[in-house]
Design an enzyme around this catalytic site. Structure first.
Site, short mmCIF file in Angstrom:
data_model
loop_
_atom_site.label_atom_id
_atom_site.label_comp_id
_atom_site.label_asym_id
_atom_site.label_seq_id
_atom_site.Cartn_x
_atom_site.Cartn_y
_atom_site.Cartn_z
N ASP A 1 -1.53 -6.34 2.68
CA ASP A 1 -0.66 -6.80 3.59
C ASP A 1 -1.40 -7.32 4.89
O ASP A 1 -0.73 -8.06 5.72
CB ASP A 1 0.07 -5.33 4.28
CG ASP A 1 0.79 -4.66 3.15
OD1 ASP A 1 1.73 -5.33 2.39
OD2 ASP A 1 0.74 -3.65 3.17
N HIS B 1 -5.44 2.46 1.87
CA HIS B 1 -4.16 2.10 0.74
C HIS B 1 -4.15 3.75 0.12
O HIS B 1 -5.27 4.17 -0.05
CB HIS B 1 -4.63 1.02 -0.13
CG HIS B 1 -3.31 0.77 -1.05
ND1 HIS B 1 -3.03 1.31 -2.17
CD2 HIS B 1 -2.61 -0.35 -0.89
CE1 HIS B 1 -1.93 0.62 -2.82
NE2 HIS B 1 -1.74 -0.29 -2.19
#
Length: 429
Positions: A363, A307
């Site tokens: 996700d 991320h």
């Protein structure tokens, strides 16, 4: 002002004093609002990764420590004890709702769940076979402004409250209708007796004369998905909403721009990419070890890992990992879960990923939960948009009510041609 409150920039034999500002969580930033006027210089920061575009009281993220808080409340507490509508109120209005607040808000959402019948023509204008629900969602949310011209210029809190209710309620109706359009089924109207998330699943999956009645675990999982996506500080889509809103564009146009920004595969489409990756392994194209080696050889990416903000772990991923197991233990199944679990275990034990601080993000598991609920991959970004709507509205209103907000206008470093003479067409080579 102490030395800790001033940064010194030295350039071309001159010194410039730049104020240092401090956030409530110990964050510091250099205020360069007068840098160009004083020195003629600007900063260069592609992707704005080191640039603070605003001050905000809405969400705090500490990527190094894996912290996410909405209005000061840890995301772990909100996920365990709260629901999406309660979280939406918190983000937009600044405090957790009282019982009477929540009752009033729920009543407004019920009253505003229908969309104007004229908006049905928007759905009819989109081809069914293209299956682009994000295009429909953006267009119809934007069109709400023309159906509510009295809310295009919000002048008091009562008008803002009404606009919030219209957007938060109608977005799920528009989203469900866009899905029904894509599969050629008749629209299912909302049921005022159902809760927010239950109602959405009803509009998605009910058929005439047979209402879809999801298990309570499915409703809770959907509420959790929306909660964890409700805001995430100055990400691409939120920054887009604030930039468009800085022109004094109305709230409908501004959040519609956020939907368009979210559409990209690097933002709202990331969990769909995770499903594609897991299906590639499930189809036998590669074993898990073979896929890991391809990632290490930079032949492909390990989707759902890493991320831009979080460098230790994504707190939302931890919450969703547990939620995934809880959901599947209540009768929901997905053949990709075992692959996801094995892939995660393999990656987290490999020095290649450990050294690069590549951990599962939100996700990685959100796509599996959505699949288990029967949500098709094309609808994944739409689900993200429904969840993110409270955050977009909160950020739009924070700028809207700030008297110091200026129209956003980034600078650039020009690298093109220097002045040239015009050449008539007959003499060009």
């Amino acid at each position: 002002m102490s030395d800790k409150d001033i940064a010194i920039l030295k350039y071309d034999g001159k010194e410039y004093e730049l104020p240092v500002i401090h956030g409530t969580e110990g964050e510091t930033g250099i205020d360069i609002t007068k840098l160009r006027a004083q020195s003629g210089l600007i900063t260069y920061d592609p992707g704005y990764g080191n640039t603070g575009s605003c001050t905000s009281k809405i969400t705090f993220v500490d990527g190094e420590k894996g912290i996410l808080r909405y209005r000061g409340y840890p995301i772990e507490d909100l996920a365990e004890h709260g629901k999406f509508i309660e979280t939406a109120w918190l983000l937009i209005f600044g405090e957790l709702p009282l019982k009477e607040d929540l009752a009033r808000f729920s009543a407004l959402l019920t009253a505003e769940e229908l969309i104007h019948e004229d908006l049905r023509h928007h759905f009819e204008g989109f081809p069914s076979h293209r299956n682009q629900p994000m295009a429909i969602l953006s267009a119809v949310i934007n069109a709400l402004g023309s159906h509510n011209p009295d809310l295009n210029d919000i002048t008091d809190k009562s008008e803002f409250f009404l606009a919030v209710g219209k957007i938060i309620s109608k977005v799920r109706t528009i989203a469900a209708f866009s899905y029904r359009k894509s599969i050629g089924r008749p629209f299912v109207y909302p049921d005022p007796e159902l809760s927010y998330c239950h109602n959405f699943l009803h509009m998605m999956f009910s058929i005439p004369y047979k209402q879809y009645d999801p298990p309570i675990e499915a409703v809770k999982a959907l509420s959790l998905i929306f909660q964890l996506h409700a805001d995430h500080e100055q990400n691409c889509s939120t920054s887009t909403v604030r930039m468009v809103g800085s022109t004094q564009a109305n709230i409908f146009a501004s959040v519609s721009s956020g939907i368009c920004a979210l559409w990209g595969p690097l933002h709202g489409g990331a969990n769909a990419a995770v499903i594609d990756m897991l299906e590639t392994i499930n189809n036998g194209d590669y074993t898990i070890d073979e896929y890991i080696e391809k990632v290490k050889n930079r032949e492909c990416r390990l989707m759902g890992f890493g991320h831009r903000i979080y460098k230790s772990f994504d707190p939302r991923a931890k919450i969703l990992k547990k939620a995934t197991h809880d959901l599947l233990q209540h009768g929901f199944s997905d053949e990709l879960l075992d692959i996801a679990m094995a892939l995660e275990e393999r990656a987290l034990s490999d020095d290649f990923f450990i050294e690069r601080k590549l951990y599962p993000n939100v996700d990685f598991y959100s796509g599996i939960i959505l699949r288990a609920l029967g949500i098709p991959v094309a609808m994944f970004p739409v689900m993200f948009a429904i969840g993110r709507m409270p955050g977009w509205i909160a950020h739009w209103y924070e700028d809207y009510t700030n008297p110091n907000t200026r129209i956003n206008r980034p600078r650039q470093i020009y690298t093109g041609e220097t002045p040239r003479n015009y050449v008539p067409i007959d003499f060009r080579k």
